[in-house]
Design a protein around this motif. Structure first.
Motif, mmCIF file in Angstrom:
data_model
loop_
_atom_site.group_PDB
_atom_site.id
_atom_site.type_symbol
_atom_site.label_atom_id
_atom_site.label_comp_id
_atom_site.label_asym_id
_atom_site.label_seq_id
_atom_site.Cartn_x
_atom_site.Cartn_y
_atom_site.Cartn_z
ATOM 1 N N MET A 172 -23.156 24.415 17.657
ATOM 2 C CA MET A 172 -22.080 23.908 16.777
ATOM 3 C C MET A 172 -20.714 24.291 17.334
ATOM 4 O O MET A 172 -20.482 25.421 17.721
ATOM 5 C CB MET A 172 -22.209 24.548 15.391
ATOM 6 N N HIS A 173 -19.861 23.321 17.311
ATOM 7 C CA HIS A 173 -18.550 23.565 17.873
ATOM 8 C C HIS A 173 -17.488 23.116 16.869
ATOM 9 O O HIS A 173 -17.318 21.932 16.627
ATOM 10 C CB HIS A 173 -18.410 22.797 19.181
ATOM 11 N N ILE A 174 -16.813 24.093 16.310
ATOM 12 C CA ILE A 174 -15.763 23.789 15.335
ATOM 13 C C ILE A 174 -14.460 24.360 15.860
ATOM 14 O O ILE A 174 -14.421 25.476 16.366
ATOM 15 C CB ILE A 174 -16.067 24.440 13.967
ATOM 16 N N LEU A 175 -13.412 23.581 15.702
ATOM 17 C CA LEU A 175 -12.111 24.041 16.179
ATOM 18 C C LEU A 175 -11.112 24.005 15.034
ATOM 19 O O LEU A 175 -10.890 22.950 14.449
ATOM 20 C CB LEU A 175 -11.627 23.134 17.308
ATOM 21 N N ILE A 176 -10.521 25.155 14.747
ATOM 22 C CA ILE A 176 -9.548 25.215 13.655
ATOM 23 C C ILE A 176 -8.141 25.222 14.228
ATOM 24 O O ILE A 176 -7.814 26.036 15.094
ATOM 25 C CB ILE A 176 -9.756 26.484 12.801
ATOM 26 N N ASP A 177 -7.358 24.287 13.709
ATOM 27 C CA ASP A 177 -5.947 24.245 14.118
ATOM 28 C C ASP A 177 -5.100 24.758 12.965
ATOM 29 O O ASP A 177 -4.931 24.093 11.958
ATOM 30 C CB ASP A 177 -5.558 22.805 14.469
ATOM 31 N N ASN A 178 -4.578 25.972 13.136
ATOM 32 C CA ASN A 178 -3.865 26.593 12.021
ATOM 33 C C ASN A 178 -2.524 25.956 11.731
ATOM 34 O O ASN A 178 -2.045 26.001 10.613
ATOM 35 C CB ASN A 178 -3.672 28.088 12.297
ATOM 36 N N LYS A 179 -1.937 25.341 12.723
ATOM 37 C CA LYS A 179 -0.625 24.749 12.444
ATOM 38 C C LYS A 179 -0.722 23.272 12.062
ATOM 39 O O LYS A 179 0.297 22.642 11.784
ATOM 40 C CB LYS A 179 0.352 24.976 13.604
ATOM 41 N N SER A 180 -1.940 22.747 12.043
ATOM 42 C CA SER A 180 -2.104 21.413 11.469
ATOM 43 C C SER A 180 -1.986 21.555 9.959
ATOM 44 O O SER A 180 -2.378 22.561 9.396
ATOM 45 C CB SER A 180 -3.468 20.845 11.818
ATOM 46 N N GLY A 181 -1.467 20.565 9.320
ATOM 47 C CA GLY A 181 -1.273 20.667 7.876
ATOM 48 C C GLY A 181 -2.578 20.732 7.087
ATOM 49 O O GLY A 181 -2.610 21.273 5.996
ATOM 50 N N THR A 182 -3.643 20.189 7.620
ATOM 51 C CA THR A 182 -4.873 20.089 6.840
ATOM 52 C C THR A 182 -5.556 21.436 6.678
ATOM 53 O O THR A 182 -5.634 22.218 7.616
ATOM 54 C CB THR A 182 -5.855 19.108 7.497
ATOM 55 N N PRO A 183 -6.024 21.685 5.451
ATOM 56 C CA PRO A 183 -6.637 22.974 5.129
ATOM 57 C C PRO A 183 -7.879 23.253 5.969
ATOM 58 O O PRO A 183 -8.559 22.339 6.428
ATOM 59 C CB PRO A 183 -6.995 22.845 3.650
#
Lengths: 125, 125
Positions: free
Chosen positions: B1-12
């Motif tokens: 599983m590969h998940i990438l979180i973008d903290n500065k994207s507006g989406t929660p």
DNA sequence: ATAACTGTATATAATAATGATATACAGTTA
DNA sequence: TAACTGTATATCATTATTATATACAGTTAT
């Protein structure tokens, strides 16, 4: 002008004012260039802050249903068929967006959607 | 599983997780009945609270993309293509009906509507 | 049996969005 | 100049959203 505020309805006051005036303009109950009640006068009638009536008027103005002459008053905008058309188009676009989302969620192709629509059209006419 | 979180994207965060897993399930990258990472494990990887991963999983489960066996784990739901498709088609048909009504109210032709849809499709892809 | 793992449930806290407002301001009119 | 227009800025309460901690209960492998 006849506005009715329902406090126990979930919809905010400014929204109720907005919708009712808009309906009266569209229906022709309020005539082109007719002066609307002043934001303060209406607010006094409804026993709310004039900021709230202003918000409703602002929204109506933004959508082209009325125009304002500062220090004079607010007036019903000349009826703009184009405007109504634009609004309808916007609603249609919203529906289309919904459809595309739904279609994507079950891998429907463009052609599938188009043919569904054509089919529905034939059924209606 | 590969998940990438973008903290500065507006989406929660929970939404980013939800979307990415959903996409992987739909694309087949995650196989039916395959075990998903545990909410805690994934949370640890992403260095967030497991409550947040749980929220993403809850949403996916509500929409039928995964199923949960408490104390065991979460698994990719068997693709219930038929059912999902039927439900989705019904919703799409409702939207089409709405569109046709709106179109009639401002004299839009069939072609107008079809081309609006085609245009929207291009915009989305 | 118990340690280490699963998901669950409830409560909490910070932040953002929404709805309504007061007050001070500036132009118009009689 | 008094009494009315709309404007602009700041404030406040309420609600919704996002993310979290903690305590709980079932499963599994040692």
């Amino acid at each position: 002008m006849h506005i009715l505020i329902d406090n126990k309805s979930g919809t905010p006051i400014y929204d109720q004012i907005y919708s009712q005036i808009k309906a009266q303009i569209i229906s022709g109950q309020l005539q082109e260039n007719e002066m609307l009640p002043s934001i303060r006068g209406l607010a006094k009638d409804l026993r709310i802050s004039f900021i709230t009536t202003k918000r409703a008027y602002d929204e109506l103005e933004k959508e082209g249903f009325l125009y304002t002459i500062p220090a004079k008053g607010c007036y019903v905008a000349p009826k703009n068929v184009e405007l109504l058309r634009e609004e309808t188009l916007k609603k249609i676009e919203d529906h289309i967006d919904q459809i595309l989302k739904l279609a994507a969620s079950c891998n429907l192709s463009k052609d599938d959607i188009v043919s569904m629509i054509l089919f529905a059209m034939e059924g209606q006419e």
